[in-house]
Design a protein around this motif. Sequence first.
Motif, PDB file in Angstrom:
ATOM      1  N   ASP A  91       0.878  -1.162   0.000  1.00 28.80           N
ATOM      2  CA  ASP A  91       0.000   0.000   0.000  1.00 28.80           C
ATOM      3  C   ASP A  91       0.917   1.214   0.000  1.00 28.80           C
ATOM      4  OD1 ASP A  91      -2.959  -1.019   0.591  1.00 28.80           O
ATOM      5  OD2 ASP A  91      -1.584  -2.195   1.831  1.00 28.80           O
ATOM      6  N   ASP A 142     -11.305   6.920  -6.726  1.00 30.04           N
ATOM      7  CA  ASP A 142     -10.691   5.703  -7.246  1.00 30.04           C
ATOM      8  C   ASP A 142     -10.862   5.641  -8.762  1.00 30.04           C
ATOM      9  OD1 ASP A 142      -9.849   3.062  -7.830  1.00 30.04           O
ATOM     10  OD2 ASP A 142     -10.423   2.408  -5.823  1.00 30.04           O
ATOM     11  N   ARG A 147      -6.109   5.474  -6.366  1.00 34.91           N
ATOM     12  CA  ARG A 147      -6.864   6.684  -6.042  1.00 34.91           C
ATOM     13  C   ARG A 147      -6.007   7.931  -6.253  1.00 34.91           C
ATOM     14  NH1 ARG A 147      -8.656   3.381  -1.429  1.00 34.91           N
ATOM     15  NH2 ARG A 147      -7.244   4.546  -0.053  1.00 34.91           N
ATOM     16  N   ASP A 159      -6.091  -3.594  -6.344  1.00 37.15           N
ATOM     17  CA  ASP A 159      -7.016  -3.343  -5.240  1.00 37.15           C
ATOM     18  C   ASP A 159      -7.642  -1.963  -5.363  1.00 37.15           C
ATOM     19  OD1 ASP A 159      -8.426  -3.384  -2.923  1.00 37.15           O
ATOM     20  OD2 ASP A 159      -6.731  -3.693  -1.578  1.00 37.15           O
ATOM     21  N   TYR A 160      -6.805  -0.932  -5.486  1.00 34.45           N
ATOM     22  CA  TYR A 160      -7.305   0.428  -5.665  1.00 34.45           C
ATOM     23  C   TYR A 160      -6.210   1.292  -6.263  1.00 34.45           C
ATOM     24  CZ  TYR A 160      -4.694   1.323  -1.341  1.00 34.45           C
ATOM     25  OH  TYR A 160      -3.702   1.409  -0.409  1.00 34.45           O
ATOM     26  N   GLU A 215     -10.276  12.164  -2.432  1.00 35.85           N
ATOM     27  CA  GLU A 215      -9.735  11.006  -3.143  1.00 35.85           C
ATOM     28  C   GLU A 215     -10.832  10.373  -3.994  1.00 35.85           C
ATOM     29  OE1 GLU A 215      -7.768   8.024  -0.823  1.00 35.85           O
ATOM     30  OE2 GLU A 215      -6.891   9.489   0.536  1.00 35.85           O
ATOM     31  N   PHE A 250      -2.204   3.701  -4.055  1.00 34.62           N
ATOM     32  CA  PHE A 250      -2.461   2.428  -4.734  1.00 34.62           C
ATOM     33  C   PHE A 250      -2.137   1.253  -3.824  1.00 34.62           C
ATOM     34  CE2 PHE A 250       1.863   3.668  -5.914  1.00 34.62           C
ATOM     35  CZ  PHE A 250       2.598   2.507  -5.680  1.00 34.62           C
ATOM     36  N   LEU A 295      -9.402   3.075 -10.661  1.00 33.26           N
ATOM     37  CA  LEU A 295      -8.992   1.756 -11.144  1.00 33.26           C
ATOM     38  C   LEU A 295      -9.953   1.212 -12.195  1.00 33.26           C
ATOM     39  CD1 LEU A 295      -7.026  -0.625 -10.936  1.00 33.26           C
ATOM     40  CD2 LEU A 295      -8.470  -1.561  -9.124  1.00 33.26           C
ATOM     41  N   GLN A 296     -11.243   1.305 -11.954  1.00 38.17           N
ATOM     42  CA  GLN A 296     -12.220   0.718 -12.875  1.00 38.17           C
ATOM     43  C   GLN A 296     -12.412   1.553 -14.134  1.00 38.17           C
ATOM     44  OE1 GLN A 296     -13.560  -2.357 -12.532  1.00 38.17           O
ATOM     45  NE2 GLN A 296     -12.224  -2.515 -10.746  1.00 38.17           N
TER      46      GLN A 296
END
Length: 208
Positions: free
Chosen positions: A69, A149, A117, A114-115, A147, A89, A151-152
Amino acid sequence: MTSKAMMLSAAIVAAQFGSPVVAQSTNEAGLDGQFASIACEVRPQPNQDGTMGEWWLTRDITIADDRIDAVFTTYAGPGCGFALQELHFGGGIEIVGPSDVIDGAVEADLTIDDYVRIKPLVEDFAAFLNSAPDGACLSAEWTVGQERDILQDGCLVLGVQPNTPTVEYEILATRGDMIFFGARPTDGTFIVSPDKRPAALLVGAARK
């Protein structure tokens, strides 16, 4: 020399030098801990016109139980006096085995799934993200200190593709209270294939 004598000789050598231990986890490899940059760092970054530029950052990294992390804070210039944004991240770490090129280092695959941001720290950076074409970096709702995210959905203006976990083919090593990651390619590309695995170490971060 008889087979028995050869086996005895091999046993003596093993007793003197020890059998190599292959770490199976970040804890066994001595990588677990919290680490932070000891100074402002610089990385190569390709510009849109094809020339090479630089970006400035500090790192805050936690490794534990086969995961990472991290928070990378990027800055406007040398000295890291004016922060622009934070990149958060997290994901998993798989220890592949000992490095063939760096004594005492291990090869490790980092999967950032996982993430990812982004946190703008100044109005100018939030405005830059908000000025991106619709869908190029979420919707135009970026505000300082918040923040989000990516990622998607990705953030194309920052080079992050939608729903594309990143695998980095790293080398990692500890020396005393310092942790070292692999040096980045001088052309600003990423270490996202096994042939890109670094053959040298980057500037270290100190244990907190």
